[in-house]
Scaffold this motif. Structure first.
Motif, mmCIF file in Angstrom:
data_model
loop_
_atom_site.group_PDB
_atom_site.id
_atom_site.type_symbol
_atom_site.label_atom_id
_atom_site.label_comp_id
_atom_site.label_asym_id
_atom_site.label_seq_id
_atom_site.Cartn_x
_atom_site.Cartn_y
_atom_site.Cartn_z
ATOM 1 N N GLU A 410 0.855 -1.168 0.000
ATOM 2 C CA GLU A 410 0.000 0.000 0.000
ATOM 3 C C GLU A 410 0.891 1.218 0.000
ATOM 4 O OE1 GLU A 410 -4.099 0.781 2.480
ATOM 5 O OE2 GLU A 410 -2.236 0.512 3.554
ATOM 6 N N ILE A 561 -6.321 11.758 0.002
ATOM 7 C CA ILE A 561 -7.315 11.142 -0.889
ATOM 8 C C ILE A 561 -6.676 10.796 -2.230
ATOM 9 C CG2 ILE A 561 -9.518 11.479 -1.978
ATOM 10 C CD1 ILE A 561 -10.351 13.204 0.216
ATOM 11 N N SER A 564 -5.056 7.595 -2.078
ATOM 12 C CA SER A 564 -5.966 6.454 -2.185
ATOM 13 C C SER A 564 -6.275 6.164 -3.647
ATOM 14 C CB SER A 564 -7.247 6.705 -1.389
ATOM 15 O OG SER A 564 -8.167 7.438 -2.144
ATOM 16 N N TYR A 565 -6.230 7.215 -4.484
ATOM 17 C CA TYR A 565 -6.408 6.971 -5.920
ATOM 18 C C TYR A 565 -5.275 6.106 -6.458
ATOM 19 C CZ TYR A 565 -6.009 7.810 -10.903
ATOM 20 O OH TYR A 565 -5.843 7.633 -12.253
ATOM 21 N N ASN A 567 -3.439 4.070 -4.811
ATOM 22 C CA ASN A 567 -3.612 2.710 -4.305
ATOM 23 C C ASN A 567 -4.604 1.950 -5.153
ATOM 24 O OD1 ASN A 567 -1.886 2.326 -2.214
ATOM 25 N ND2 ASN A 567 -3.260 3.137 -0.656
ATOM 26 N N GLY A 568 -5.719 2.655 -5.468
ATOM 27 C CA GLY A 568 -6.743 1.997 -6.275
ATOM 28 C C GLY A 568 -6.190 1.563 -7.619
ATOM 29 N N ASP A 576 -12.882 1.040 -5.889
ATOM 30 C CA ASP A 576 -12.392 2.043 -4.957
ATOM 31 C C ASP A 576 -12.357 3.409 -5.607
ATOM 32 O OD1 ASP A 576 -9.946 0.143 -3.016
ATOM 33 O OD2 ASP A 576 -12.058 0.631 -2.676
ATOM 34 N N GLN A 580 -15.214 5.589 -4.210
ATOM 35 C CA GLN A 580 -14.623 6.116 -2.997
ATOM 36 C C GLN A 580 -13.844 7.389 -3.286
ATOM 37 O OE1 GLN A 580 -13.174 2.846 -0.579
ATOM 38 N NE2 GLN A 580 -11.815 4.269 0.461
ATOM 39 N N PHE A 581 -12.907 7.286 -4.216
ATOM 40 C CA PHE A 581 -12.042 8.430 -4.462
ATOM 41 C C PHE A 581 -12.839 9.612 -5.002
ATOM 42 C CE2 PHE A 581 -8.745 11.048 -5.854
ATOM 43 C CZ PHE A 581 -8.922 11.346 -7.193
#
Lengths: 668, 351
Positions: A410, A561, A564-565, A567-568, A576, A580-581
């Motif tokens: 991650e 945030i 997290s993109y 990661n997706g 995700d 989510q993002f």
């Protein structure tokens, strides 16, 4: 196009955790110990415990573990003895050839026996020495009690008399006194017991004696001049000399029993003065002899301890290593033929060569015929997270890990934490004078890095030492923020030129009421020094710092945030990204991103709009006219649109993902 | 008002309740006991215990262990836990904690007096005393010749003083009198403790009265069984029963006239909580009675932890630890004497 650009960026090692692989080792028994020991030195392999369901003493190498535990007990005993004898631990490690475990065990047993013998002898000597010393003290003080008429005055000073008298025995009490003064204390069956007792027990002792003899006794006490060392606890104990006068045989047995119960030692003191002097001389000479013997014994023991002390640190580390090796060996399984040990574990892919080299060395060193088999295995569970950090990034990685260790591969927040954590500290610290002090402290810690690293530090110093690079960055950023806030130990300086404000008149009479007037370009860097001490300093600075904090905070939240993109994208989870993002970005930016925009606009245009009012009424009555709070054209429709977007984003980010996941799982 | 302890309990006793619950989580479980029962030597026991909370206390013992050493060190841990709690406690918790140790004090006093009667050395007896029940002038008990002296010399300073009012006689001490003295003291202690808990009120009173009633009833049964066939008269026996508990007063009347174990059994089976205990025993057998009582006690003590904000957890923890030490002693003895088949005879699992 964009994708190729993003994919062709150089790899960031710390950005994602190392790629791990599950491996299996098959080790022949003769090279097992050496192999595990060398692998331990490489330090890049994590074994899985294959015997997790077995109790500690059902495992294969339980005897060796017991031996190691026994040896570490002996080493703890030595360390204890050395610290009790107040010998300094040797700072310089002695380079000597490695010794085998059995040899070490034998030597430790030898040393322990030797030490225990010496301790036992020393204790015996110490006991007899204490007895003689107590006898001497008793003689010194008790002489004062058994006074002859000539030295009556002397005794009065030394006596701490407690005369008890019940009503019926008043005459007897005065009779006692008379007899004492006349010095003929062996008349009419009056006898005495003299002894010595711990000072802490004297009061209770006296009370019990009083009760036991129904008050028919005379108790005198005086505290001893010297302290006596208690052999068990090696502490110096204060003692009190006492003399009990009583009459009757029964009273004597009772008093003796009570003395025994309280651990008081009694010594016979002759009443005749010449005999007293003679005995005192004898006792003193014997004391002198015993003291010499005791000293010799102690020196011998300290020599033995010193010789152990030289090797102690090395032995302790050796035993710990051996115990660790046997603990790992206990995690391995015997295979069917009982000639090999099978182990499973995780290792990073870059370390495979190092591990194989170590295993080859182990095979060679142990003269084994069969090599160690090391091959990759498939694993069902997800691999552990491993970050390769150096001494600089280690502290930041630990701080981030304290909040939660990242999943395998991650995105690692500590890459950004290296800057944001000290910077946010600096935003709060904001004083370049204190920043310079902190910088000097951090530089001192870093300069003495190697020396401090080997020593054992107290818990507070350990924290400071571990965070020395964090402190360094904190101090550098603090100096920067201090220059911006223009505070040097809270005093503003005119470093970057003169202030932009001046008084309306030269006498500055109305400086505190009407205020100053701006007459030249603004102060180039940081807060103008004229603000300090002015009436509106706090409202201005508070507003400035609050707005700055909002900007920094929103920027950092956006960074999170966006991570997290990434990661997706990395894990290929479009769910995700889409559910989510996107809604998170919309929600955050439509409300707080808009607030940041308003802040920047207000700063740039110098408008007087009340941003609290704008944001609150954006929610309460969005369709109302903004009036004087309007910052730019089209603000009202924009606010309505943003509000609607935020409202849609909330169910978008909360509802679709769980239902889709549930559907996917039930399909499987 | 009962039910509102949550508002004020944590002010003074919250820290200690957390500590005692932490200690309770460290009690040995059934898995631990199973492993311990499979040990071959005392060294195995030591190794297994070093992974539990007893580790730091046993790790410095040299290798040829004795069962007494193991028990001593485990008791040392209990004493240290207790002292830590006692020095952090405020009133009334500190008085409550002290009450827990009076039972041990009584046992120690009786031990020393009996030992002196049989001409044993004082220091040897002092070593055998339970550390929780030590008080300052305990060694002086060896001097006393009869009960009055005992009281006047030593016990008047101790917390046991008020319990003596019922048993001061001028008779000389002998074995029978000492036992009677012990039971009289214990009866007064239990009643005093019971009154104290009732005064505290709330959840403490409720839970402690249940536990203390069980204790009183158990002692009544033991007294009855032990005095069958001795010269203790029925009135004397009745005087030794406490004045509270499930068996008071009708059960006591019936127990006082019992002459053998089956009669005792008949009396006890009229009371539902004790019927289940006695139904496990077959006729005429009394050895398993102890174990059955211990099991029932342990069950009730564990239930005390289900509720929060009362002092009963401290009492329950001390008793559970003592039971655990008894278990460890039994297991160590069985292992040391190679009688592993009898291990499960007397081990009471706590969890």
């Amino acid at each position: 196009m964009e994708r190729r650009f993003v994919d062709n960026l150089p790899p960031m090692d710390l950005m994602r955790s190392e790629k791990m692989t599950s491996v299996q080792l098959i080790i022949p028994v003769e090279s097992a110990h050496r192999a595990v020991s060398y692998l331990g030195e490489v330090g890049l392999l994590q074994f899985r415990d294959l015997n997790a369901d077995k109790s500690p003493f059902q495992r294969t190498f339980v005897n060796q573990v017991k031996r190691c535990a026994e040896m570490s007990r002996k080493l703890r005993f030595f360390k204890d003895q050395i610290s009790k004898a107040s010998l300094l631990s040797s700072a310089h490690p002695v380079i000597q050839s490695d010794i085998e475990l059995e040899e070490l065990e034998r030597r430790l047993a030898e040393h322990e026996n030797e030490l225990m013998e010496m301790n036992a002898n020393g204790e015996k000597l110490r006991l007899s020495y204490n007895e003689l010393l107590e006898f001497k003290l008793v003689l010194q003080k008790a002489v004062g009690f058994l006074v002859s008429s000539g030295s009556h005055a002397v005794s009065e000073r030394e006596l701490d008399e407690n005369v008890y008298s019940k009503d019926d025995y008043v005459e007897t009490a005065s009779l006692l006194e008379q007899e004492m003064r006349s010095g003929r204390s062996d008349q009419s069956g009056l006898r005495f017991i003299s002894g010595i007792i711990c000072k802490s027990k004297v009061l209770r002792f006296e009370r019990i004696l009083f009760r036991a003899t129904r008050g028919n006794m005379l108790f005198n006490q005086a505290s001893a001049d010297e302290e006596i060392m208690d052999p068990v606890s090696s502490e110096m104990v204060e003692k009190t000399v006492f003399v009990v006068f009583f009459s009757g045989e029964q009273a004597k047995t009772k008093i003796l029993k009570i003395c025994e119960a309280f651990g008081a030692n009694f010594y016979p003191v002759p009443e005749d003065i010449t005999k007293q002097r003679q005995i005192t001389r004898e006792v003193s000479s014997r004391l002198g002899e015993l003291e010499a013997t005791l000293d010799a014994g102690m020196r011998h023991r300290n020599k033995a301890l010193a010789s152990i002390n030289i090797h102690l640190a090395k032995w302790i580390s050796m035993v710990r290593r051996e115990k660790a090796v046997y603990d790992i060996l206990n995690m391995l399984n015997f295979d069917v033929t009982k000639k090999c040990l099978v182990g499973e574990g995780w290792c990073p892919i870059f370390a495979k060569n190092q591990i194989q080299a170590a295993l080859q060395r182990a095979t060679f060193d142990s003269n084994s015929q069969v090599g160690i088999i090391f091959h990759v295995m498939d694993a069902v569970e997800s691999p552990p997270t491993y970050f390769r950090t150096n001494k600089f990034t280690n502290a930041f990685q630990e701080i981030v890990d304290a909040y939660g260790v990242a999943r395998y591969q991650e995105a690692n927040p500590s890459v950004y934490t290296v800057v944001t954590f000290p910077f946010l500290f600096a935003v709060m610290f904001g004083d370049w004078g204190h920043g310079i002090c902190l910088l000097l402290g951090a530089l001192v810690l870093i300069a003495r890095e190697s020396k401090l690293g080997t020593r054992k530090l107290g818990s507070f110093m350990e924290m400071l030492y571990g965070g020395r690079y964090v402190l360094l960055l904190m101090s550098l950023f603090s100096i920067y923020c201090g220059l911006i806030y223009n505070e040097f130990f809270s005093v503003p300086f005119h470093i970057f030129g003169g202030s932009a404000y001046k008084c309306r008149e030269t006498s500055c009479g109305d400086a505190k009421t009407t205020g100053l007037v701006k007459y030249q370009d603004p102060y180039p860097f940081g807060v103008d020094p004229s603000w300090r001490g002015s009436r509106s300093e706090l409202p201005f600075l508070n507003s400035l710092k609050m707005k700055m904090s909002i900007l920094l905070g929103v920027a950092q939240m956006n960074l999170g945030i966006i991570l997290s993109y990434f990661n997706g994208r990395f894990f290929g989870s479009s769910l995700d990204i889409r559910y989510q993002f996107v809604p998170q970005m919309i929600f955050l930016n439509s409300l707080f991103g808009y607030l940041s925009l308003l802040i920047i606009t207000k700063w740039c245009t110098g408008s007087q709009a009340d941003l609290y009012h704008v944001i609150i009424y954006m929610f309460l009555s969005p369709t109302d006219d903004l009036g004087e709070n309007q910052l730019f054209w089209g603000q009202r429709p924009l606010q309505i649109i943003l509000l609607l977007l935020a409202l849609i984003a909330v169910p978008w980010m909360l509802f679709p993902k769980p239902f889709i996941l549930k559907r996917l799982h039930t399909e499987l | 008002m009962y039910g509102f302890e949550a508002l004020t309990f944590n002010v003074h006793a919250g820290y200690l309740e957390a500590i005692v619950r932490g200690h309770r989580a460290g009690l040995l479980t059934a898995a631990d006991y199973n492993n311990l029962c499979q040990c071959e030597t005392l060294d195995d026991i030591k190794m297994h215990l070093s992974a539990t909370e007893y580790g730091p206390y046993l790790q410095n013992e040299p290798s040829p262990l004795h069962t007494t050493t193991i028990v001593e060190k485990c008791t040392l841990k209990l004493v240290e836990d207790y002292k830590h709690m006692l020095c952090q406690a405020t009133e009334p918790l500190s008085t409550f904690l002290e009450y827990i140790t009076y039972g041990h004090m009584i046992d120690n006093v009786v031990l020393i007096v009996t030992g002196t009667l049989h001409e044993r050395d004082v220091q040897e007896l002092l070593e055998k005393c339970h550390p929780l029940g030590m008080f300052d002038s305990i060694a002086t008990l060896a001097v006393a010749q009869n009960m009055r002296e005992l009281y006047r010399l030593v016990l008047v300073d101790t917390p046991l003083a008020p319990y003596f009012s019922e048993c001061i006689t001028s008779e000389d001490l002998d074995d029978m009198n000492i036992e009677i003295m012990r039971n009289t003291l214990y009866k007064a202690y239990l009643e005093d403790f019971y009154r104290f808990c009732q005064k505290l009120g709330g959840a403490t009173a409720e839970i402690m009265s249940d536990l203390l009633s069980f204790e009183a009833d158990r002692r009544a049964v033991n007294i009855s069984i032990n005095s069958i066939g001795t010269e203790l008269t029925r009135d004397d026996r009745k005087k030794l029963y406490s004045n509270f508990g499930l068996l008071h007063p009708y059960g006591h009347e019936e127990l006082a006239v019992c002459e053998d174990i089956d009669q005792v059994r008949g009396v006890m089976e009229k009371y539902p909580p004790y019927q289940s205990i006695f139904s496990k025993l077959s006729y005429g057998e009394s050895q398993m009675l102890d174990k059955a009582f211990y099991e029932e006690e342990v069950k009730r003590l564990c239930l005390a932890f289900e509720q929060q904000f009362h002092y009963g957890v401290f009492f329950a923890y001390m008793r559970l630890r003592e039971q655990e030490i008894r278990n460890l002693m039994w297991i160590s003895e069985c292992v040391a004497q190679n009688q592993k088949s009898r291990v499960h005879d007397s081990v009471v699992f706590i969890f």
